[in-house]
Design a protein around this motif. Structure first.
Motif, PDB file in Angstrom:
ATOM      1  N   ILE A 179      63.986 -14.821 -19.389  1.00  0.00           N
ATOM      2  CA  ILE A 179      62.695 -14.522 -19.267  1.00  0.00           C
ATOM      3  C   ILE A 179      62.016 -15.497 -18.709  1.00  0.00           C
ATOM      4  O   ILE A 179      61.807 -16.756 -18.748  1.00  0.00           O
ATOM      5  N   GLN A 180      61.077 -14.784 -17.737  1.00  0.00           N
ATOM      6  CA  GLN A 180      60.192 -15.606 -16.759  1.00  0.00           C
ATOM      7  C   GLN A 180      61.188 -16.831 -16.104  1.00  0.00           C
ATOM      8  O   GLN A 180      60.670 -17.853 -15.822  1.00  0.00           O
ATOM      9  N   GLY A 181      62.444 -16.364 -15.548  1.00  0.00           N
ATOM     10  CA  GLY A 181      63.341 -17.220 -14.927  1.00  0.00           C
ATOM     11  C   GLY A 181      63.975 -18.276 -15.568  1.00  0.00           C
ATOM     12  O   GLY A 181      64.724 -19.025 -15.250  1.00  0.00           O
ATOM     13  N   LYS A 182      63.654 -18.178 -17.030  1.00  0.00           N
ATOM     14  CA  LYS A 182      64.461 -19.214 -18.128  1.00  0.00           C
ATOM     15  C   LYS A 182      65.397 -18.658 -18.643  1.00  0.00           C
ATOM     16  O   LYS A 182      65.094 -17.375 -19.426  1.00  0.00           O
ATOM     17  N   TYR A 183      66.260 -19.460 -18.882  1.00  0.00           N
ATOM     18  CA  TYR A 183      67.776 -18.584 -19.595  1.00  0.00           C
ATOM     19  C   TYR A 183      67.825 -18.844 -21.175  1.00  0.00           C
ATOM     20  O   TYR A 183      67.685 -20.007 -21.670  1.00  0.00           O
ATOM     21  N   LEU A 184      68.407 -18.022 -21.952  1.00  0.00           N
ATOM     22  CA  LEU A 184      68.604 -18.073 -23.198  1.00  0.00           C
ATOM     23  C   LEU A 184      70.004 -18.415 -23.321  1.00  0.00           C
ATOM     24  O   LEU A 184      71.095 -17.642 -23.015  1.00  0.00           O
ATOM     25  N   VAL A 185      70.481 -19.708 -23.485  1.00  0.00           N
ATOM     26  CA  VAL A 185      71.696 -20.065 -23.795  1.00  0.00           C
ATOM     27  C   VAL A 185      72.146 -19.949 -25.311  1.00  0.00           C
ATOM     28  O   VAL A 185      71.467 -20.157 -26.438  1.00  0.00           O
ATOM     29  N   THR A 186      73.269 -18.962 -25.386  1.00  0.00           N
ATOM     30  CA  THR A 186      73.784 -18.736 -26.915  1.00  0.00           C
ATOM     31  C   THR A 186      74.982 -19.223 -27.184  1.00  0.00           C
ATOM     32  O   THR A 186      75.838 -19.656 -26.413  1.00  0.00           O
ATOM     33  N   GLY A 187      75.353 -19.103 -28.566  1.00  0.00           N
ATOM     34  CA  GLY A 187      76.617 -19.540 -28.931  1.00  0.00           C
ATOM     35  C   GLY A 187      77.860 -18.870 -28.175  1.00  0.00           C
ATOM     36  O   GLY A 187      78.903 -19.317 -28.174  1.00  0.00           O
ATOM     37  N   GLN A 188      77.820 -17.523 -27.787  1.00  0.00           N
ATOM     38  CA  GLN A 188      78.702 -16.798 -27.092  1.00  0.00           C
ATOM     39  C   GLN A 188      78.880 -17.703 -25.684  1.00  0.00           C
ATOM     40  O   GLN A 188      80.205 -17.534 -25.292  1.00  0.00           O
ATOM     41  N   ASP A 189      77.699 -17.817 -25.177  1.00  0.00           N
ATOM     42  CA  ASP A 189      78.295 -18.344 -23.786  1.00  0.00           C
ATOM     43  C   ASP A 189      79.110 -19.722 -23.995  1.00  0.00           C
ATOM     44  O   ASP A 189      80.102 -19.948 -23.131  1.00  0.00           O
ATOM     45  N   ILE A 190      78.928 -20.551 -24.951  1.00  0.00           N
ATOM     46  CA  ILE A 190      79.557 -21.792 -25.103  1.00  0.00           C
ATOM     47  C   ILE A 190      81.285 -21.290 -25.544  1.00  0.00           C
ATOM     48  O   ILE A 190      81.993 -21.854 -24.973  1.00  0.00           O
ATOM     49  N   GLN A 191      81.115 -20.336 -26.488  1.00  0.00           N
ATOM     50  CA  GLN A 191      82.730 -19.727 -26.764  1.00  0.00           C
ATOM     51  C   GLN A 191      83.415 -19.062 -25.469  1.00  0.00           C
ATOM     52  O   GLN A 191      84.368 -19.460 -25.322  1.00  0.00           O
TER      53      GLN A 191
END
Length: 428
Positions: A179-191
Motif C-alpha cells: 500500500i502506497q509503496g509500503k509492504y505488509l510482511v506476513t507470517g507466510q513470508d517468514i515461513q
C-alpha cells in the motif's frame, strides 16, 4: 565440510539480520493489534474474571482504582471513561479472537458507518487471516508461540457494489501486499524464508536463492506497514488515490484505486429478477415491505458483515414464528436462542446465491434458512459465521464481540472438546 560451515554461517547471519529488522515491525504490530500479535497472551479479560482463590479480581481492582480517583482527581468522569475503554480494550485483546475487535473512536465511527451501508475508502471489508496452528497455541497459552508467524494476512472479504474497488477490478480473496509503496510482511513470508533454508540444507535450492529471498524480506521489513494501519488507509477517507499491489492465485498485480463515499442499499432489485439483500441498520424495516414468494432468488454475495440483530428481525418474512436454532459457544453450550417473534404461515422455497464473499450476518442467514428448509443454496455454502455483538462505549470507542456460532441443533460436544474448546480460524 567447508561448504557445510558456510551454509551454517549463512543461516546464522540470516536469522540475526532478519530477526533484528522484524523486531521493530513486530513491536508495532503488537501495539496495534494487542495480544494476538504477542507470544505472551493477556489474562482472560475484565468481563470474564473469576476469583477462585479469594484474590482480588480484575473487575474489583478496576473499581477500587476508580473510587480512589473519584476522591482525589478533579476530572473523574473523563478518567472513568478512559479507564473503562482501556479495560475493555485489554479484555477484547485477551480473548485472542480475530472476530472480536476494539476500535478507537475514529475507527469505530468508520465501522458504524459501514454497518449502515456507508463505506469510505475504496469500499471493501477486510479480514485478518492468521496462521491457524500458531493461533491455537496462543489461545491455549503455550509458551512456544512464534510471534513472527502470527503476522496476519490482510484479505479482501467483500467488495461493495458501486465502489472504487469494484470499478478497479478488485475481488474477494485478494490479499493486500503493498500500500502506497509500503509492504505488509506476513507470517507466510517468514515461513517461506524458513522453508527455503530447509531446501538449501537438503540441497534442493541454492544459497543464492536463499540470499535473494532474504534480501527481499529485509527490504520489505525496512519499508513496512502494519496490518491495522493498512486497514485504516483502505477503509477511510473519500479523496485521493491509493496505489496498491494484491496477490491473486499466486500472482502479484498492481492497482490504482480511488477513494470515495459509497452508499450501498440494503435491498437492490437486479434487472434479472435477483434481489440483493444486505443486513445493514434499518434493513429489517425495508425487508418487511417486500412481498416474498416461493421461487424468488436472493443474492447474498458481497453483502458485508452486516448487523446480526437486523438479520434476526428480517427472518419474519421467511420462516415461521418460533425458535430456529441457537448460538453456541466454544464449549457447545447455547448462549443465545434464534427466535422469529413473528413469522409467515407460507411454506416458502427460495434460492440464495452465495460465494466466498457471503460473510457475517448474511452467512448466518443462509444457514438458518437452509436448516429451516426454506432455502435452496446456489453456490458454495459459506462457513458458519460467528454471531458478533457490537457495543458502544461512552468515549465514542467501541468493540465487537463474537459470542459463538449458529447451529440448528446442539453441536457435537465431543468434537468441540477434541478441538480444545476453541474456535478454529482458517489459515488461507
Amino acid at each position: 565440510m567447508a561448504e557445510g560451515k558456510n551454509t551454517v554461517w549463512t543461516f546464522i547471519v540470516l536469522v540475526a539480520a532478519v530477526g533484528s529488522l522484524c523486531a521493530g515491525f513486530l513491536a508495532r504490530n503488537k501495539a496495534d493489534m494487542g495480544s494476538l500479535a504477542s507470544n505472551k497472551p493477556l489474562g482472560v479479560g475484565l468481563l470474564a474474571s473469576t476469583d477462585k482463590k479469594g484474590e482480588t479480581s480484575e473487575a474489583e481492582y478496576f473499581y477500587e482504582i476508580a473510587e480512589l480517583l473519584h476522591q482525589y482527581y478533579v476530572e473523574p468522569v473523563e478518567v472513568d471513561q478512559k479507564m473503562a475503554s482501556g479495560a475493555v480494550k485489554g479484555m477484547v485483546a485477551s480473548l485472542l479472537d480475530p472476530e472480536s475487535n476494539f476500535y478507537e473512536p475514529e475507527q469505530f465511527k468508520t465501522f458504524q458507518d459501514s454497518q449502515s451501508g456507508n463505506y469510505s475508502g475504496i469500499g471493501v471489508e477486510l479480514d485478518y487471516i492468521f496462521n491457524q496452528s500458531e493461533l491455537k497455541k496462543l489461545q491455549d497459552g503455550k509458551s512456544d508461540v512464534d510471534s513472527l508467524l502470527l503476522l496476519p494476512k490482510v484479505v479482501i472479504s467483500c467488495v461493495m457494489p458501486g465502489s472504487p474497488a469494484e470499478r478497479a477490478g478488485l475481488l474477494p480473496g485478494d490479499e493486500i501486499r503493498i500500500i502506497q509503496g509500503k509492504y505488509l510482511v506476513t507470517g507466510q513470508d517468514i515461513q517461506d524464508l524458513r522453508d527455503m533454508q530447509t531446501k538449501v540444507t537438503e540441497k534442493k535450492a541454492t544459497v543464492e536463492q536463499l540470499n535473494k529471498l532474504r534480501d527481499a524480506v529485509q527490504d520489505h521489513a525496512k519499508n513496512s506497514i502494519t496490518s491495522v494501519k493498512a486497514r485504516t488507509i483502505l477503509t477511510s477517507g473519500t479523496e485521493g488515490e491509493i496505489q496498491m499491489t494484491i496477490r491473486r492465485n499466486g500472482k502479484e498485480m498492481p492497482f490504482d484505486v480511488g477513494r470515495a463515499q459509497t452508499v450501498v442499499p440494503a435491498i437492490d432489485k437486479n434487472l434479472d429478477g435477483r434481489i440483493a439483500l444486505r443486513f445493514f441498520r434499518g434493513a429489517a424495516g425495508q425487508i418487511q415491505q417486500l412481498t416474498v414468494e416461493s421461487g424468488m432468488v436472493f443474492d447474498l454475495r458481497n453483502s458485508g458483515n452486516g448487523n446480526y440483530d437486523e438479520m434476526e428481525r428480517s427472518l419474519a418474512k421467511f420462516v415461521s414464528a418460533g425458535p430456529h436454532g441457537a448460538i453456541y459457544n466454544a464449549d457447545g453450550k447455547p448462549v443465545r436462542p434464534i427466535n422469529a417473534l413473528t413469522g409467515t404461515e407460507q411454506k416458502l422455497k427460495v434460492t440464495l446465491i452465495v460465494d466466498n464473499s457471503t460473510i457475517g450476518a448474511a452467512a448466518t442467514f443462509a444457514h438458518i434458512l437452509e436448516s429451516s428448509g426454506v432455502a435452496q443454496i446456489q453456490g458454495a455454502m459459506p462457513a458458519e459465521s460467528s454471531w458478533v455483538e457490537v457495543q458502544t462505549l461512552p468515549d465514542g470507542s467501541g468493540y465487537t464481540l463474537a459470542i459463538g456460532k449458529y447451529s440448528a441443533q446442539a453441536p457435537n460436544t465431543a468434537a468441540v472438546a477434541q478441538n480444545g474448546g476453541k474456535p478454529t480460524v482458517e489459515d488461507k
